[in-house]
Design a protein around this motif. Structure first.
Motif, short mmCIF file in Angstrom:
data_model
loop_
_atom_site.label_atom_id
_atom_site.label_comp_id
_atom_site.label_asym_id
_atom_site.label_seq_id
_atom_site.Cartn_x
_atom_site.Cartn_y
_atom_site.Cartn_z
N TYR A 237 5.68 1.34 15.16
CA TYR A 237 5.64 0.92 13.75
C TYR A 237 4.88 -0.42 13.66
CZ TYR A 237 7.88 0.76 9.18
OH TYR A 237 7.96 0.95 7.98
N VAL A 238 5.05 -1.12 14.74
CA VAL A 238 4.20 -2.32 14.35
C VAL A 238 2.80 -2.11 15.08
CG1 VAL A 238 4.06 -4.80 15.08
CG2 VAL A 238 6.23 -3.87 14.69
N ASP B 87 -0.20 -4.11 4.94
CA ASP B 87 0.56 -3.49 3.85
C ASP B 87 1.95 -4.18 4.15
OD1 ASP B 87 1.87 -1.59 2.65
OD2 ASP B 87 2.09 -0.01 4.04
N SER C 32 -1.70 2.44 6.69
CA SER C 32 -0.57 2.32 6.34
C SER C 32 0.35 3.80 5.95
CB SER C 32 -0.39 1.45 5.03
OG SER C 32 -1.29 0.77 4.73
N ALA C 33 -0.59 4.74 5.39
CA ALA C 33 -0.04 5.93 5.37
C ALA C 33 0.21 6.53 6.73
CB ALA C 33 -0.92 6.83 4.40
N MET D 256 0.77 -1.07 0.12
CA MET D 256 0.05 -0.05 -0.07
C MET D 256 0.87 1.24 -0.06
SD MET D 256 -2.85 -1.09 0.02
CE MET D 256 -3.80 0.36 0.07
N ARG E 147 1.03 5.39 9.25
CA ARG E 147 2.12 4.88 10.03
C ARG E 147 3.40 5.91 9.99
NH1 ARG E 147 2.96 -0.63 7.75
NH2 ARG E 147 0.88 -0.68 8.71
N ARG F 106 -0.40 -1.33 13.05
CA ARG F 106 -1.07 -2.63 12.27
C ARG F 106 -2.02 -3.08 13.17
NH1 ARG F 106 1.38 -4.39 8.00
NH2 ARG F 106 3.70 -4.11 8.12
N VAL G 142 -4.04 -0.99 15.37
CA VAL G 142 -5.20 0.16 15.65
C VAL G 142 -6.47 -0.16 14.58
CG1 VAL G 142 -5.50 2.57 15.13
CG2 VAL G 142 -3.31 1.63 15.85
N SER H 214 -7.32 -0.06 6.21
CA SER H 214 -5.83 -0.44 6.05
C SER H 214 -5.00 0.42 5.34
CB SER H 214 -5.75 -1.84 5.90
OG SER H 214 -6.37 -2.19 4.65
N ASP H 215 -5.75 1.11 4.28
CA ASP H 215 -4.78 1.71 3.26
C ASP H 215 -4.50 3.17 3.92
OD1 ASP H 215 -7.42 1.67 3.28
OD2 ASP H 215 -7.67 2.48 1.32
#
Lengths: 380, 301
Positions: B249-250, A78, B267-268, A39, B270, B253, B255, B263-264
């Protein structure tokens, strides 16, 4: 010091609460499968597209009654197109979400360690896009929706030689696992057909200047060019080739091993003189998927990769229904008979696996680019 | 216990990143050498060990040690011609050196398998310990982190460590006191290289597969983030920074399980979270979570 201690403790608490929520969510009704998508990162352009296709497949599955009477749900993670986050994603899906099967993936370099890990864990991984022939040897849990590069290389070599009748070829492929294997396969097939490869150029992804590569490509006066490009690099390459006076498909034809709608679309930005580049499109001839996809999302799929994601999710759902189980081994076995009920939308649609779980068959649509559109093409 | 496995995996990665962060901290935090190419040492350690074990069939221990030595040697090699450069030029040369190593690995297929990466890297004692291998490897990493932490602490508390800080704070002053600052810079690059090479080798044998994709410049910046957050010139800070950054960082995933966010988008988000974290630390707490311990000396010497 005290402040920071409080901070650390709160972070730890936050994390552990997320983790416990993760487990509770697992006990819900829907059947979950793990989807790995790039993503963000270098291949994010395709991520949205592939995710939309996978969601379309889930929607259609659920409209048709779901899986064993329960709704299908994707857990999307992702990979960031990088191996370490990709591994984080896969470990989370398998160990925290406890999914019975993984699918998706993009770059072979990212998916290879995940495949090794999934094989060890006994969780099948149905590769949607990665094409390295090395996946064949990872183990029985690694299956693929797409054909390996050796197959594609032969297809484009056959097409180019049959169509142009030329003998001396220049090859230009990206310097990643996909591009390099494809170049090897294309070279081998060309040599088998009695043609000669006069230049090989590997290019780095993400550059804004490919003039040096193009000069090397044409150094030995090739009679035809074979290569493959993602949309961004393709646009730069073709634009600069035009500026250097190197594009003249009438004289030196160009063949694209895996031509995508996004590549064709990018060519709209260069003058009309550039039409006439030919290539192989992995989408099915009737374009039913493209129409469905456009109805759903309002856009055409950017690449055929979307169709591969769609196929992967539909195939898993059907295999689970047929096996009447979500147990990994049962699903894996059922996938081997999937071609009895499922006609895919990528690579001609035949989804038969060989004994190693790779695709045994593929058909490509021969196309020519005209005004930024892919038009069916027939070799006379 | 699937979740326990995931947690052990995370903690093992904490350890590998902690080693990596400590190696950079020695150079950046203590000696003030702005190194933007630390991933090169990590890559060199990983590749040297993996190739020696996979291709030459040497024992893993030999591979790991060779990986460390190769990285340490590369540190000398890199520092030797550049030792007189000012920090901004130093930053550029190290950034370039990092890419040189990655591009070498990507293009010299005869040696490194290029973009296909090195597969099936053996793991230490893999046949002997089966079920609890994750735990074994975690303990192995933990011991390595502890030993490296102790050695580095001894080093930074020694006169050599004070020399490093002197170079960072006032290089001319330390020169005027007769210190050979250029030699010290070469030494510190070599030591940092050894530690980063060790981290890389341990990473390679844990991941079982490495490819040039693992060693993009972004990795260096994540490590920088760890030092900025954890605290410069503080080895404990480097370890803490590794834990905090990796956790953030992890954790993004997870949240999604509980906030209705796609999820898209997640990812941003993050990278934004990490970026914000780093910027806010630089503004509000530039010394990091654990500040540098300043020794106070009695007036009479």
């Amino acid at each position: 010091m005290k402040k920071s201690l409080v901070f650390i403790i709160s972070v730890t608490l936050l994390i552990s609460s997320f983790m416990s929520f993760g487990t509770m969510a697992n006990e819900g009704k829907p059947i979950k499968i793990g989807l790995l998508v790039p993503m963000t990162g270098t291949q994010a352009v395709f991520g949205q597209d592939m995710l939309a296709a996978a969601k379309l497949a889930v929607e259609e599955t659920n409209e048709a009654g779901g899986v064993m009477g329960r709704p299908l749900e994707l857990i999307v993670e992702d990979t960031e197109t990088r191996p370490s986050p990709g591994m984080n994603a896969a470990k989370k899906l398998i160990e925290v979400n406890d999914v019975p099967i993984l699918t998706g993936g993009f770059s072979s370099g990212v998916s290879m360690p995940i495949a090794e890990y999934a094989q060890k864990q006994g969780v099948p991984y149905l590769l949607a896009v990665p094409t390295s022939p090395d996946f064949r040897h990872v183990g029985k849990n690694i299956l693929s929706v797409t054909v390996v590069d050796t197959f594609k290389g032969k297809a484009v070599a056959d097409f180019a030689v049959e169509d142009s009748g030329k003998d001396e070829y220049a090859l230009m492929f990206m310097n990643n696992a996909f591009g390099q294997k494809l170049m090897e396969a294309t070279e081998d097939s060309l040599e088998e057909l009695g043609a000669e490869v006069v230049t090989k150029v590997s290019y780095e992804l993400g550059k804004v200047d490919y003039k040096a590569e193009l000069r090397r490509l044409f150094k030995n006066d090739p009679e035809a060019v074979i290569g493959t490009w993602y949309s961004k690099e393709g646009l730069v390459t073709i634009k600069q080739a035009y500026q250097l006076g190197l594009v003249n498909p009438g004289e030196v034809p160009w063949y694209v091993a895996e031509v995508t709608t996004s590549f064709a679309d990018a060519l709209k930005e260069v003058p009309e003189a550039l039409t006439g580049i030919k290539g192989l499109d992995p989408l099915e001839p009737k374009q039913l998927f493209s129409k469905k996809f456009e109805e759903k999302t309002g856009d055409k799929p950017v690449t055929a990769f979307a169709a591969q994601y769609y196929d992967a999710v539909r195939m898993i759902a059907m295999a689970m229904n047929f096996a009447n189980s979500t147990e990994p081994e049962a699903v894996r076995k059922a996938l081997f008979n999937i071609d009895d009920w499922y006609r895919g939308v990528s690579y001609g649609g035949d989804k038969r696996f060989d004994e190693d779980g790779m695709q045994a068959h593929a058909a490509f649509r021969k196309v020519i680019i005209e005004d930024g559109e892919l038009v069916d093409y027939k070799v006379d | 216990m699937p979740i326990a496995n995931f947690t052990i995996y995370l903690f093992t990665m904490f350890g590998i990143y902690a080693l990596f962060a400590m190696s950079l901290n020695l150079q950046v935090g203590y000696a003030g050498l702005v190194n933007f190419g630390q991933v090169a040492f990590f890559a060199l350690g990983a590749y040297t060990s993996a190739l020696l074990v996979v291709k030459a069939g040497l024992p893993i221990a030999v591979g790991i040690i060779a990986g460390m030595l190769a990285s340490g040697f590369f540190g000398c090699l890199l520092a030797w011609p550049t030792k007189s450069l000012k920090s901004d030029y130093w930053a550029i040369t190290t950034l370039a050196a990092g890419e040189v190593i990655r591009l070498f690995a990507l293009n010299e297929k005869w040696l490194t398998e290029g973009p296909f990466g090195v597969m099936n890297i053996p793991q230490p004692l893999e046949g002997l310990i089966d079920k609890y291998y994750n735990i074994f490897y975690f303990i192995f990493v933990l011991i390595v982190v502890a030993v490296v932490y102790m050695l580095l602490s001894m080093l930074t508390d020694s006169p050599f460590g004070r020399n490093l800080k002197a170079i960072r704070d006032a290089e001319d002053l330390s020169k005027s006191l007769g210190k050979n600052t250029q030699k010290i810079k070469v030494q510190v690059m070599a030591i940092g290289g050894l530690v980063a090479g060790l981290a890389g080798a341990i990473f390679a044998h844990y991941m079982v597969y490495i490819s040039p994709e693992n060693f993009r410049p972004l990795e260096t910046f994540l490590i920088w983030g760890m030092i900025i957050v954890g605290g410069r010139a503080n080895n404990r800070g480097a370890i803490l920074g590794a834990v905090v950054i990796q956790t953030f960082y992890v954790s993004t995933r997870f949240v999604g399980n509980y906030v209705p966010i796609g999820s898209d988008l997640m990812s941003a988000a993050r990278m934004i979270v990490i970026g914000l974290l780093m910027v806010s630390f630089l503004i509000f707490r530039p010394e990091g979570l654990l500040r540098e311990r300043k020794k106070t000396y009695p007036d009479e010497v």
